[in-house]
Design a protein around this motif. Structure first.
Motif, PDB file in Angstrom:
ATOM      1  N   TRP A   1       0.826  -1.209   0.000  1.00  0.00           N
ATOM      2  CA  TRP A   1       0.000   0.000   0.000  1.00  0.00           C
ATOM      3  C   TRP A   1       0.860   1.260   0.000  1.00  0.00           C
ATOM      4  CZ3 TRP A   1      -4.490  -1.440  -1.454  1.00  0.00           C
ATOM      5  CH2 TRP A   1      -5.001  -2.674  -1.035  1.00  0.00           C
ATOM      6  N   PHE A   2       2.099   1.143   0.461  1.00  0.00           N
ATOM      7  CA  PHE A   2       2.982   2.312   0.493  1.00  0.00           C
ATOM      8  C   PHE A   2       3.817   2.442  -0.777  1.00  0.00           C
ATOM      9  CE2 PHE A   2       2.937   0.985   5.134  1.00  0.00           C
ATOM     10  CZ  PHE A   2       1.929   1.878   5.467  1.00  0.00           C
TER      11      PHE A   2
ATOM     12  N   PRO B   1       2.656   5.462  -3.195  1.00  0.00           N
ATOM     13  CA  PRO B   1       2.961   6.792  -2.634  1.00  0.00           C
ATOM     14  C   PRO B   1       4.460   7.083  -2.556  1.00  0.00           C
ATOM     15  CG  PRO B   1       1.236   5.747  -1.368  1.00  0.00           C
ATOM     16  CD  PRO B   1       1.740   4.708  -2.326  1.00  0.00           C
TER      17      PRO B   1
ATOM     18  N   LEU C   1       6.374   8.981  -5.267  1.00  0.00           N
ATOM     19  CA  LEU C   1       6.412  10.449  -5.321  1.00  0.00           C
ATOM     20  C   LEU C   1       7.799  10.984  -4.986  1.00  0.00           C
ATOM     21  CD1 LEU C   1       2.991  11.199  -3.592  1.00  0.00           C
ATOM     22  CD2 LEU C   1       3.556  11.618  -6.004  1.00  0.00           C
TER      23      LEU C   1
ATOM     24  N   PHE D   1       6.530   9.712  -9.909  1.00  0.00           N
ATOM     25  CA  PHE D   1       5.341   8.862  -9.864  1.00  0.00           C
ATOM     26  C   PHE D   1       5.034   8.296 -11.251  1.00  0.00           C
ATOM     27  CE2 PHE D   1       0.714   8.133  -9.660  1.00  0.00           C
ATOM     28  CZ  PHE D   1       0.654   7.339  -8.526  1.00  0.00           C
TER      29      PHE D   1
ATOM     30  N   THR E   1       0.570  -4.658  -5.902  1.00  0.00           N
ATOM     31  CA  THR E   1       0.252  -4.381  -4.498  1.00  0.00           C
ATOM     32  C   THR E   1       0.089  -5.671  -3.706  1.00  0.00           C
ATOM     33  OG1 THR E   1      -0.871  -2.321  -5.111  1.00  0.00           O
ATOM     34  CG2 THR E   1      -1.387  -3.251  -2.952  1.00  0.00           C
TER      35      THR E   1
END
Length: 373
Positions: free
Chosen positions: A178-179, A182, A185, A248, A344
């Protein structure tokens, strides 16, 4: 085991030769496939296509800089930052093509395109990228050999998870899927930092002076431009959006290609065709996805024929898919969103302690065979 059995492929595309038995050659049938691809003209250069893109690089960049200066001190520059991120990523895709000798026959010409496009326009060291990416292509998803599965903030193998024993850290690793996105970025900043470290580090680096000069002009010049046009607060916001979305976009284009595909033990030997095909994943989606992902959605074709010009990858895909099907080699293709879900789920499985979440079908076959002997 059924994953490796020949599958019915229906009517074959014109010109495709198929076999009814599994290829037993040391290269897994790659020589035969390469002959088919060469005879179809899919390795011929596409000078018109690439010269158009090369001319557009300085033209579009100059237009973006002009727009940035004209808009001036405004929060609308955050929209400009989004466009900059998109343009820089598209230029990076072009550098990737040059690094694989897709543009010119001359290695020297391709090298200079990489230096100009990569170092001067994008701010990424060609020498750093070449060293890292070459090792990845030689050993995709192989433990201890592929640098793309050896990241400091993520764990892609059970061994990497076992080495991190802190309970809070292990909890984070258990939910790391899940990380993952992000964290992308921060990839833009990481790419620039890695490039700068590489050109100043010890060790062999061809054209070091050129890379240092180009990176200095690109990074320092870009920062100077932003700070001259925008006050500190808006400049920081602009750079945050641009760097964040650039990283990203790059990560979202590269991540679906191998993450969640079989991992190969360090000492396992595979023939070239299966090494490249079984560890790679294609992304469906038509010409829009082709453009947005810079041709990286044809990862199987790219790994089998790295110097194949980008426009030919789409044409080669049906031929290569039919050949793999006929010879019992699994050819993986998914939708874009499905690929992200796979990434994921599998990264989370590794973090939760699944001992073999990316089990290689060839390894499984060998293990079964050894038990029955």
């Amino acid at each position: 085991m059924s994953q490796l059995s020949p599958r019915s492929t229906g009517p074959q595309p014109t010109g495709i030769r198929t076999t009814t038995t599994r290829t037993t050659a040391r290269d897994g049938g790659y020589s035969e496939l390469a002959t088919m691809v060469r005879e179809a003209g899919l390795l011929h250069r596409r000078y018109g296509y690439y010269w158009t893109k090369l001319i557009l690089v300085p033209v579009v960049t100059a237009a973006m800089i002009a727009a940035f200066v004209i808009i001036g001190d405004s929060w609308w520059q955050l929209a400009t930052a989004v466009v900059f991120a998109f343009v820089f990523t598209q230029i990076a895709f072009l550098g990737h093509d040059a690094a694989h000798r897709q543009i010119f026959r001359s290695g020297r010409w391709n090298d200079w395109i990489c230096l100009i496009v990569g170092d001067l326009f994008v701010g990424m060291s060609y020498g750093w990228w070449q060293h890292k990416h070459t090792r990845h292509h030689a050993n995709p998803n192989q433990e201890g050999a592929d640098p793309d599965i050896e990241l400091p903030v993520m764990s892609f193998t059970p061994a990497q998870v076992a080495a991190k024993r802190s309970r809070p850290v292990r909890w984070l690793i258990g939910h790391q899927g899940w990380f993952f996105f992000p964290i992308l970025l921060l990839e833009g900043l990481s790419l620039h930092a890695s490039s700068v470290r590489r050109v100043f580090a010890r060790g062999e680096l061809r054209r070091r002076a050129v890379e240092v000069s180009f990176l200095a002009v690109r990074i320092l010049g870009y920062l100077a431009l932003v700070l001259l046009v925008l006050p500190p607060g808006k400049a920081a916001a602009f750079l945050g959006v641009q760097l964040g979305l650039f990283g990203f976009y790059m990560g979202m284009s590269f991540a679906p290609n191998h993450k969640g595909m079989p991992l190969v033990p360090h000492d396992m030997k595979l023939d070239f065709l299966r090494r490249q095909v079984l560890m790679s994943r294609n992304i469906r989606g038509g010409r829009t996805i082709d453009f947005l992902m810079g041709g990286l959605n044809y990862q199987i074709e790219h790994h089998l024929f790295p110097s194949m010009p980008r426009p030919h990858l789409r044409r080669a895909a049906p031929m290569i898919r039919a050949f793999c099907d006929a010879n019992g080699t699994r050819y993986t293709e998914t939708g874009l969103l499905q690929s992200y879900a796979i990434v994921t789920r599998h990264i989370n499985q590794v973090g939760l302690g699944d001992k073999d979440p990316f089990s290689c079908p060839l390894l499984e076959l060998r293990q079964v065979a050894s038990k029955t002997e």
